[in-house]
Every structure is written in structure tokens, then in C-alpha cells.
Design an enzyme around this catalytic site. Structure first.
Site, PDB file in Angstrom:
ATOM      1  N   CYS A   1     -20.044 -14.863  18.817  1.00 23.52           N
ATOM      2  CA  CYS A   1     -18.715 -15.031  18.215  1.00 23.52           C
ATOM      3  C   CYS A   1     -18.621 -16.253  17.303  1.00 23.52           C
ATOM      4  O   CYS A   1     -17.577 -16.498  16.711  1.00 23.52           O
ATOM      5  CB  CYS A   1     -17.662 -15.113  19.309  1.00 23.52           C
ATOM      6  SG  CYS A   1     -17.637 -13.645  20.358  1.00 23.52           S
TER       7      CYS A   1
ATOM      8  N   HIS B   1     -10.499 -21.393  18.769  1.00 29.20           N
ATOM      9  CA  HIS B   1     -11.153 -20.110  19.029  1.00 29.20           C
ATOM     10  C   HIS B   1     -10.193 -19.228  19.827  1.00 29.20           C
ATOM     11  O   HIS B   1      -9.995 -18.066  19.487  1.00 29.20           O
ATOM     12  CB  HIS B   1     -12.464 -20.344  19.777  1.00 29.20           C
ATOM     13  CG  HIS B   1     -13.336 -19.136  19.875  1.00 29.20           C
ATOM     14  ND1 HIS B   1     -13.742 -18.417  18.774  1.00 29.20           N
ATOM     15  CD2 HIS B   1     -13.894 -18.505  20.950  1.00 29.20           C
ATOM     16  CE1 HIS B   1     -14.506 -17.408  19.154  1.00 29.20           C
ATOM     17  NE2 HIS B   1     -14.609 -17.437  20.470  1.00 29.20           N
TER      18      HIS B   1
ATOM     19  N   HIS C   1      -9.667 -10.108  18.737  1.00 29.79           N
ATOM     20  CA  HIS C   1     -10.892 -10.904  18.667  1.00 29.79           C
ATOM     21  C   HIS C   1     -11.926 -10.113  17.867  1.00 29.79           C
ATOM     22  O   HIS C   1     -12.465  -9.104  18.348  1.00 29.79           O
ATOM     23  CB  HIS C   1     -11.408 -11.190  20.070  1.00 29.79           C
ATOM     24  CG  HIS C   1     -12.525 -12.192  20.116  1.00 29.79           C
ATOM     25  ND1 HIS C   1     -13.147 -12.678  18.985  1.00 29.79           N
ATOM     26  CD2 HIS C   1     -13.157 -12.793  21.174  1.00 29.79           C
ATOM     27  CE1 HIS C   1     -14.093 -13.526  19.328  1.00 29.79           C
ATOM     28  NE2 HIS C   1     -14.119 -13.621  20.652  1.00 29.79           N
TER      29      HIS C   1
END
Length: 388
Positions: A153, A287, A321
Site C-alpha cells: 500500500c 494513511h 482503500h
């Protein structure tokens, strides 16, 4: 050598362009909806761009073309570097091939069907992980450096950092950099479900009652140039990439190191390279995955390093996400925050668990320096500092 951003291409569940996504983000809208793209799996909240899962190559072509148009560039760009990453790459295509080879009801068979082979899947070499970046080089007529980072990620942030480094070291004057993710596949959804990481109703970063992450599709690609080169061609500038920090926990396959030592090291590395102190940061694009472990670790790190009152938000409550693309989307929204002097909201937050100044509604603010954070599975940590 200063590195600036002169073009942005973005597509997300919030909108088909940078401007649409930005305006919907400021309005507090979410692209997350309940979907059931695969009949064998239960309905889930997902951040789909369309009603059905998108295709990687098409997303890449769209955002690369948008970034070039935004920067006022016309192919061919022979000397332009290309650094475009993805954490899932062509996984959807490989799952489709597996279904063709083994059959939907016989996925656990050891031997493939004699009627189906790799040759029936067309040129399977075009589905290798690096081929998406190579396809982008063909699209823009480039013949120089091409990289295809994969860092879970943190992929998008790593891609931008690598492109900036190519320019800073004089290896090129221009680079196309970012990340693209089309992760809505049966295996990805089933895998995250088995981990217990998927939310059941929505994404609520930093909330006391957060449920987990919501998978989303998305892509963000940037035109990076040396400041001198951008000035010569009188290009508009979104902002400057001051510096970056990249570290790894070397701790666990999917859990962050509890004390955040490596994450702290990445942020300190970024600030030092950017000639900044923690108090110089006006806004942190977190994040903020809405998982228990990430939000807890990230909040602790922010509280430990930064003075009280620094504005914080995560945009995953709006976009979902987007895995490898999430850092790139975060950089795009951070640059828009710098351009418009508006802090984007952290959608979905109702009852904060952590003592942070989390932005719950878009608001005007004086923003000079921004920090964008990314934390990926395997302990991949990335931080990028941006300035007006």
C-alpha cells in the site's frame, strides 16, 4: 535540484477526474456503495468507479492522458522517465485465467483442463507485473527509464519518490509517476475477508467504532519535472516535492511494528531531507485505513512526533482503500489542498478514538508544507513532504 509537479491525472470512486473527485471530497460525499460484483461472494461496501470492476490498462491510459493534458504536454516524450506501480497489477487477469484452466467449480484441482492452456489466454507475457508501466511508455512515446515499483500500500508514494530521485540526480528532466489499482477481484476480497480486515458498512478512519478497510479502485499519475525545465516551458506548478523517507519494519507480513519505530524513522528521514522540522508541517494526509492496528499505530506516531494542533485527515472514507494507489491519491489531494488552501475532510469520523486535530469538514487554512503518509503490508513505510 528542485522537483515540481506540473500535471495530475486522477480517477477514483469519487469521480472520473481530479476536479470531480476533489469537489466531491470537499462536499463530504463518498464513492463507497454496497456492491456484489461476484455472485459467489456476499455484498460488500466497495469504492467502484463504475458498476463493475475496472480494468487496469484502461485506468492507466486514462490517467496518463489526463496528466499529460493537464501539464500541457503532447507525446512523443522520448526522454521522459516512467515510474508507475501497482500492488495487484494484473491479478484480475490471472484469476480469470485460473478459472478458464480449472473451471469455477473445480478451482482446487491439481491438473488443469486439457482443453485450456496459457496460449489460449492470448499473450500472457503482457500480464506480467511490469507490463503496465511499459504500456504507459508506449503510450507517451518514451524510450528512457521505466520502473514498476511494488511496495504494497506504499507503492504510490514509493513511485513518486523514485521518480523525484531520478530527476534530482540528473538522470532525466521529466518523469511520469504514480500508481494504478484495480483490486476488486474474488481472491482479493476473499483474502481480506479471511483476515477479518473488511468493513461491513463503510470506512471510518480513526473512529472508535471503525470496522476495517473498504477496498476501492483508483489511479493517480503525476508529471514531475525539474523546476528549471518547468520554468523554461512556462508550465503551471502545483507544488514542490521537498523530500521523502522510505523504510521497512522487517517485523510481520501484515501487522505494523507496534511501537512504530520504522514509521518514525521514515518520517524523520523525510523531514531531514526536506530541511523541515515537525512544527513546519501544516497538514498531514494520513494513511488512515480504518483498521484497528494501522490507525492506532499511525495516531501514536503523529502524537509522538508532531506538535498538538497539526491538522490531520484520511480520504479513504470517501474513496475506499485503493491499496497501491492510495499514496498517489493522497499526494494528489495534498497538492490540491496546497493549491486551494483548503483542508480536505476525514469522512466517516463520528467519535474519534485518538487525540488528534482531525479535519471533519473542509475548511480554509494557511497551508505551506504538507506531509503525506503511506504504510503497507510487510511493514513498508513511506513519507513525502510537499510545499507550495
Amino acid at each position: 535540484m528542485k522537483v515540481v509537479v506540473t500535471g495530475i491525472g486522477l480517477i477514483s470512486a469519487l469521480g472520473g477526474s481530479l476536479e470531480d473527485s476533489w469537489q466531491n471530497l470537499l462536499a463530504g460525499k463518498s464513492g463507497i456503495r454496497l456492491h456484489q460484483p461476484f455472485p459467489e461472494l456476499t455484498p460488500l461496501p466497495l469504492g467502484l468507479i463504475n458498476q463493475q470492476p475496472s480494468e487496469l490498462t484502461m485506468l492507466t491510459q486514462m490517467v496518463v492522458a489526463s496528466a499529460l493534458q493537464d501539464a500541457g504536454l503532447v507525446p512523443p516524450l522520448a526522454d521522459c522517465a516512467v515510474v508507475i506501480g501497482s500492488s495487484r497489477s494484473y491479478q484480475a487477469s490471472w484469476e480469470m485465467l485460473a478459472r478458464q484452466m480449472y473451471g469455477d467449480a473445480k478451482m482446487r484441482q491439481i491438473s488443469p483442463s486439457p482443453r485450456v492452456s496459457l496460449s489460449s489466454f492470448g499473450n500472457w507475457l503482457d500480464r506480467l507485473p511490469q507490463m503496465n508501466a511499459i504500456a504507459a511508455t508506449r503510450q507517451i512515446g518514451a524510450s528512457g527509464i521505466v520502473l514498476a515499483p511494488m511496495a504494497a500500500c506504499a507503492t504510490g508514494s514509493w513511485s513518486i519518490a523514485q521518480a523525484a530521485l531520478l530527476i534530482q540526480t540528473g538522470q532525466c528532466q521529466q518523469a511520469i509517476a504514480g500508481a494504478v489499482e484495480a483490486p476488486i477481484t474474488p481472491l482479493t476480497l476473499a483474502g481480506f475477508q479471511q483476515m477479518g480486515a473488511l468493513a461491513k458498512t463503510g470506512a471510518y478512519p480513526f473512529d472508535l467504532h471503525r470496522e476495517g478497510l473498504v477496498l476501492g479502485e483508483g489511479a493517480a499519475v503525476f508529471v514531475l519535472e525539474s523546476a528549471e525545465f518547468a520554468k523554461q516551458r512556462q508550465a503551471k506548478v502545483y507544488g514542490e516535492i521537498l523530500g521523502f523517507g522510505l523504510t521497512n519494519d522487517a517485523y510481520h507480513s501484515n501487522s505494523p511494528e507496534p511501537e512504530g519505530k520504522s514509521a518514525i524513522a521514515a518520517i524523520k528521514q523525510c523531514l531531514e531531507r526536506s530541511c523541515l522540522l515537525p512544527g513546519d508541517i501544516d497538514y498531514i494526509h494520513a494513511h488512515g485505513t480504518a483498521t484497528q492496528l494501522n490507525d492506532q499505530m499511525e495516531s501514536m506516531v503523529i502524537q509522538r512526533l508532531f506538535p498538538e494542533g497539526v491538522a490531520v485527515s484520511s480520504t479513504k472514507g470517501s474513496t475506499g482503500h485503493t491499496l497501491g494507489a492510495s499514496g498517489a491519491l493522497g499526494v494528489a489531494f495534498s497538492l490540491m489542498a496546497l493549491k486551494h488552501q483548503i483542508l480536505p475532510p476525514c469522512l466517516g469520523l463520528q467519535q474519534p478514538e485518538f487525540d488528534l486535530d482531525i479535519v471533519t469538514a473542509a475548511r480554509l487554512s494557511k497551508i505551506r508544507q504538507v506531509l503525506c503518509l503511506s504504510f503497507g503490508f510487510g511493514g513498508q513505510n513511506a513519507a513525502i513532504a510537499l510545499a507550495r
